[in-house]
Design a protein around this motif. Sequence first.
Motif, PDB file in Angstrom:
ATOM      1  N   ASN A  92     -15.567 -14.953 -19.339  1.00 59.72           N
ATOM      2  CA  ASN A  92     -14.457 -15.102 -18.531  1.00 59.72           C
ATOM      3  C   ASN A  92     -14.766 -16.144 -17.284  1.00 59.72           C
ATOM      4  O   ASN A  92     -16.250 -16.393 -16.862  1.00 59.72           O
ATOM      5  N   SER A  93     -13.938 -16.665 -16.879  1.00 60.81           N
ATOM      6  CA  SER A  93     -14.072 -17.458 -15.432  1.00 60.81           C
ATOM      7  C   SER A  93     -14.507 -16.515 -14.569  1.00 60.81           C
ATOM      8  O   SER A  93     -14.437 -15.287 -14.531  1.00 60.81           O
ATOM      9  N   VAL A  94     -14.650 -17.000 -13.410  1.00 60.06           N
ATOM     10  CA  VAL A  94     -14.876 -16.374 -12.014  1.00 60.06           C
ATOM     11  C   VAL A  94     -13.579 -15.400 -11.627  1.00 60.06           C
ATOM     12  O   VAL A  94     -12.407 -16.009 -11.827  1.00 60.06           O
ATOM     13  N   ALA A  95     -14.006 -14.198 -11.588  1.00 60.23           N
ATOM     14  CA  ALA A  95     -12.778 -13.164 -11.179  1.00 60.23           C
ATOM     15  C   ALA A  95     -11.868 -13.622 -10.061  1.00 60.23           C
ATOM     16  O   ALA A  95     -10.641 -13.468 -10.351  1.00 60.23           O
ATOM     17  N   THR A  96     -12.396 -14.157  -9.250  1.00 59.75           N
ATOM     18  CA  THR A  96     -11.352 -14.552  -8.063  1.00 59.75           C
ATOM     19  C   THR A  96     -10.307 -15.640  -8.624  1.00 59.75           C
ATOM     20  O   THR A  96      -9.413 -15.837  -7.863  1.00 59.75           O
ATOM     21  N   ASN A  97     -10.612 -16.362  -9.760  1.00 60.59           N
ATOM     22  CA  ASN A  97      -9.716 -17.398 -10.230  1.00 60.59           C
ATOM     23  C   ASN A  97      -8.630 -16.643 -10.794  1.00 60.59           C
ATOM     24  O   ASN A  97      -7.549 -17.488 -11.328  1.00 60.59           O
ATOM     25  N   MET A  98      -8.803 -15.458 -11.185  1.00 60.68           N
ATOM     26  CA  MET A  98      -7.872 -14.731 -12.311  1.00 60.68           C
ATOM     27  C   MET A  98      -6.900 -13.735 -11.366  1.00 60.68           C
ATOM     28  O   MET A  98      -7.350 -12.526 -11.361  1.00 60.68           O
ATOM     29  N   ALA A  99      -5.785 -14.287 -10.828  1.00 56.07           N
ATOM     30  CA  ALA A  99      -5.213 -13.312  -9.896  1.00 56.07           C
ATOM     31  C   ALA A  99      -3.602 -13.674 -10.045  1.00 56.07           C
ATOM     32  O   ALA A  99      -3.057 -14.924  -9.854  1.00 56.07           O
ATOM     33  N   GLY A 323      -8.315 -18.306 -17.252  1.00 54.24           N
ATOM     34  CA  GLY A 323      -9.688 -18.163 -17.443  1.00 54.24           C
ATOM     35  C   GLY A 323     -10.059 -17.064 -18.124  1.00 54.24           C
ATOM     36  O   GLY A 323     -11.333 -16.976 -18.349  1.00 54.24           O
ATOM     37  N   LEU A 324      -9.115 -16.078 -18.351  1.00 54.77           N
ATOM     38  CA  LEU A 324      -9.575 -14.875 -19.054  1.00 54.77           C
ATOM     39  C   LEU A 324     -10.085 -15.050 -20.504  1.00 54.77           C
ATOM     40  O   LEU A 324      -8.931 -15.873 -21.231  1.00 54.77           O
ATOM     41  N   ASN A 325     -11.091 -14.815 -20.939  1.00 55.97           N
ATOM     42  CA  ASN A 325     -11.625 -15.082 -22.413  1.00 55.97           C
ATOM     43  C   ASN A 325     -12.519 -13.988 -22.932  1.00 55.97           C
ATOM     44  O   ASN A 325     -13.755 -14.184 -22.938  1.00 55.97           O
ATOM     45  N   THR A 326     -12.062 -12.962 -23.435  1.00 56.93           N
ATOM     46  CA  THR A 326     -12.626 -11.872 -24.066  1.00 56.93           C
ATOM     47  C   THR A 326     -12.548 -11.270 -25.365  1.00 56.93           C
ATOM     48  O   THR A 326     -11.329 -11.452 -25.762  1.00 56.93           O
TER      49      THR A 326
END
Length: 335
Positions: A92-99, A323-326
């Motif tokens: 995943n991308s940096v969590a703060t980028n996913m909002a 950026g979620l990639n799971t």
Amino acid sequence: MGFRYRKSINLGGGFRINISKSGIGYSWGVKGYRVTKTAKGTVRRTASIPGTGISFVDETGKKNQGRTSPVNPRQNYPTADTNSYDTEEIVNSVATNMASEGQEDILAAVRKTLTANKISTIGIWVSLLISCANPVFILFLIAFIALKVYVKTVGLVDLDYVIDADQQEEVNRHMDPMLKVTDSEKVWRIMQSSKVIDRKYSGGASSTVKRTACVASKKAPFPFKSNTPAASFKSGKETLVFLPDKLFIIQKSKVGALNYSDIETFAHTTRFIESEKIPKDASVVGSTWKYVNKSGGPDKRFKDNRELPICLYGEIELKSASGLNTILMFSNTDL
């Protein structure tokens, strides 16, 4: 037949050095017994009875240089790292980028709690170390312990869900699959995938993956408190928390939140060659060998070539434009 040039140097004291096109050899001995180290690396011992012509020769060491030794054929064949290409990191991308839009307030509350918890943890350790030299800092230690207790109890982010009857089916559509996955005996995160160059060294598989075990739970983890079940999957330093209206991504003190409308979900089954212990709820659908020949049977060149089960597992892929990639793999496809 060509000529061979050899020069022999006698050093005295029984030692002799032979210099030839093959290299340099050494010998030492007395009448009736001589030890020779040849240019090829072998050691030759010659014992004889002077005047009789009777002798005994024993040669040990390296022989037949340049030929492949069949003792350990794996040294000459691809490993898991060299037998792959098109490797893809699945992270995943940096969590703060996913909002997602509208999550600012709740994310601010979560970050505040996570930050306070981090400060209390650091403060406890620092105060504990310093107080050994200066007892005055015991007061700071007590204060940080009190902050930690406050954060873990009163400071939790309380999520109180009230779900209208006409929205329950939509909530179930998101939550039921993830809650059922937590019932699997084993859940993994797929972290990397690669295509295989030569399938006979991968049990016949055309691709390989690297995975890490997940700790799955139906309880909302810190810093949340929820009146509804949650599906939580922790792997390494990252935790995914599925709640009725959104997915939280927690990476240490960093956090992101995505609405389900911003997530693409794909679910399917996959055949996986299992080299670890088979989960009790897994379906075994076949078998193969660690190293296979062209006919699908075992490659007899390998002594440790054991038979491996092929299990049918489930996979859920989660992706988003932010950026979620799971990819979650789970053992019980009946769920």
